[in-house]
Design an enzyme around this catalytic site. Structure first.
Site, PDB file in Angstrom:
ATOM      1  N   CYS A  84      10.434  35.141  33.083  1.00  0.00           N
ATOM      2  CA  CYS A  84       9.067  34.803  32.689  1.00  0.00           C
ATOM      3  C   CYS A  84       8.607  33.453  33.225  1.00  0.00           C
ATOM      4  O   CYS A  84       7.476  33.046  32.966  1.00  0.00           O
ATOM      5  CB  CYS A  84       8.977  34.796  31.158  1.00  0.00           C
ATOM      6  SG  CYS A  84      10.018  33.537  30.369  1.00  0.00           S
ATOM      7  N   ASN A  85       9.472  32.747  33.953  1.00  0.00           N
ATOM      8  CA  ASN A  85       9.164  31.373  34.364  1.00  0.00           C
ATOM      9  C   ASN A  85       7.772  31.217  34.959  1.00  0.00           C
ATOM     10  O   ASN A  85       7.054  30.259  34.673  1.00  0.00           O
ATOM     11  CB  ASN A  85      10.195  30.882  35.385  1.00  0.00           C
ATOM     12  CG  ASN A  85      11.616  31.109  34.950  1.00  0.00           C
ATOM     13  OD1 ASN A  85      12.002  32.233  34.665  1.00  0.00           O
ATOM     14  ND2 ASN A  85      12.416  30.059  34.910  1.00  0.00           N
TER      15      ASN A  85
END
Length: 384
Positions: A84-85
């Site tokens: 999800c960075n």
């Protein structure tokens, strides 16, 4: 029916732990359950945690971009909580333009190769607004058209505190069922709606009390200034609280992130447990002037106390923060199994029912860029 599950980006095993719990029996007596077949992750400690608590079978280490996807054992179900960075609102929100944004495509590639009966994909709520909404539509389009049969998608923004999770963790979860199955997954109805029914951080941490010798229950040693500052921060407050004396305040310019030295409120669910960030982001106790232990964070993520995380303190913190809460995974997987068993359950309309299909269809017809962006902004990027 036994669904053999493969998982990319498996983390320490939160989703797998939740997935292996439900056993659904249809009206004809057929059993439906999920079993582990293989799992992949890039982090060595994370995989050791998975092997310790879930299974040692077919553990595939390494960067998903470098493994041979064609050699993976056959599966009936796929899970992938793709990194999800690049979609998190805490960061630069690069979306598809970031290093991690396109990694969802490896889940799509596995679907193309294996045509599983169903899949579940998970990411942060910020996914809906990355690249002005274009990334979300691209991901949905690729998932819908994947494999030999294509998939009926049910994307929804789940607010986990509404399902009895002691944490305000909001995640987009996309469930896809193969179109030839002629089944429609429905979002399970929330069970804890309204503040009075939420499970609080205090209930999670103290009921029952954590044994002193519990796994990963090591306390952080703070310097005296941090302890003194925390003493002035009210429950639910953070490093910018007015009650903090001037000499104890942080000298920070620019954005002031709300979770810096933020204390939990004992009468509310915790704020989102995260796995990254430096000093001041470790989550702080509502009564005691200290950071939470990793076991307390694991409680907020609904991991049982006998689930042992492997690695150093910061590695464990990261594993816990990046995991899917097992109790949340159990609720969604149970609903998937009931769908296949054709057993009714209480449900609600998904956040994007109908509008996603409509927007994808217009995209296929090559709608003008300005029109498409207007529709995306109006329909998909509403602030939660």
């Amino acid at each position: 029916m036994e669904f053999k599950k493969g998982e990319l980006f498996c983390g320490p095993g939160g989703l797998s732990l939740g997935a292996q719990r439900p056993l659904i029996v249809s009206n004809t007596g057929e059993e439906f359950k999920v079993t582990h077949e293989w799992a992949n992750d890039i982090d060595e400690n994370t995989l050791e945690t998975f092997k310790r608590n879930i299974s040692k079978k077919n553990i595939i280490p390494g960067d998903v971009r470098e493994i041979d996807l064609t050699s993976l054992p056959d599966i009936d179900a796929l899970a992938f909580g793709f990194p999800c960075n690049d979609y998190s609102i805490v960061g630069e929100t690069k979306g598809m333009d970031g290093e991690y944004g396109p990694l969802y495509s490896y889940g799509v590639k596995v679907i193309e190769l294996q045509n599983p009966d169903w899949f579940i994909a998970e990411n942060v709520g910020g996914l809906q607004s990355a690249n002005e909404g274009q990334a979300f539509l691209k991901i949905l389009e690729d998932m819908e058209n994947a494999g030999k049969y294509g998939y009926n998608l049910t994307p929804h923004l789940y607010k986990f505190e509404e399902y009895g999770i002691p944490q305000a963790r909001h995640r987009i979860i996309i469930v896809g069922i193969r179109k030839d199955k002629s089944l429609e997954f429905k979002v399970p109805k929330p069970t804890h709606v309204g503040r009075s029914s939420w499970k609080t951080s205090k209930q999670a941490i103290e009921n029952p009390p954590i044994n002193e010798d519990a796994f990963n229950h090591d306390f952080t040693r703070h310097n005296s200034k941090v302890v003194e500052m925390l003493a002035h921060i009210p429950q639910g407050g953070n490093a910018w609280s007015d009650e903090i004396p001037e000499h104890l305040r942080l000298n920070v310019k620019g954005a002031k992130l709300s979770n810096i030295y933020k204390r939990l409120h004992p009468d509310l669910p915790a704020y989102t447990v995260t796995g990254s960030g430096g000093g001041g982001t470790h989550m702080y106790h509502y009564d005691n002037c200290r950071a939470l232990t990793n076991r307390e964070r694991a409680r907020l993520q609904t991991f049982p106390d006998d689930f042992e995380f492997i690695g150093g303190k910061e590695s464990v913190r990261k594993q816990i923060g990046m995991a899917v809460p097992p109790d949340a995974a159990e609720i969604i997987i149970e609903a998937i199994l009931k769908t296949f068993a054709e057993i009714e359950y209480d449900w609600i309309e998904p956040k994007w029912k109908g509008r996603v299909a409509e927007l994808l269809e217009k995209k296929k017809k090559k709608a003008t860029k300005s029109t498409l962006e207007h529709q995306i902004e109006a329909e998909l990027i509403s602030k939660q």
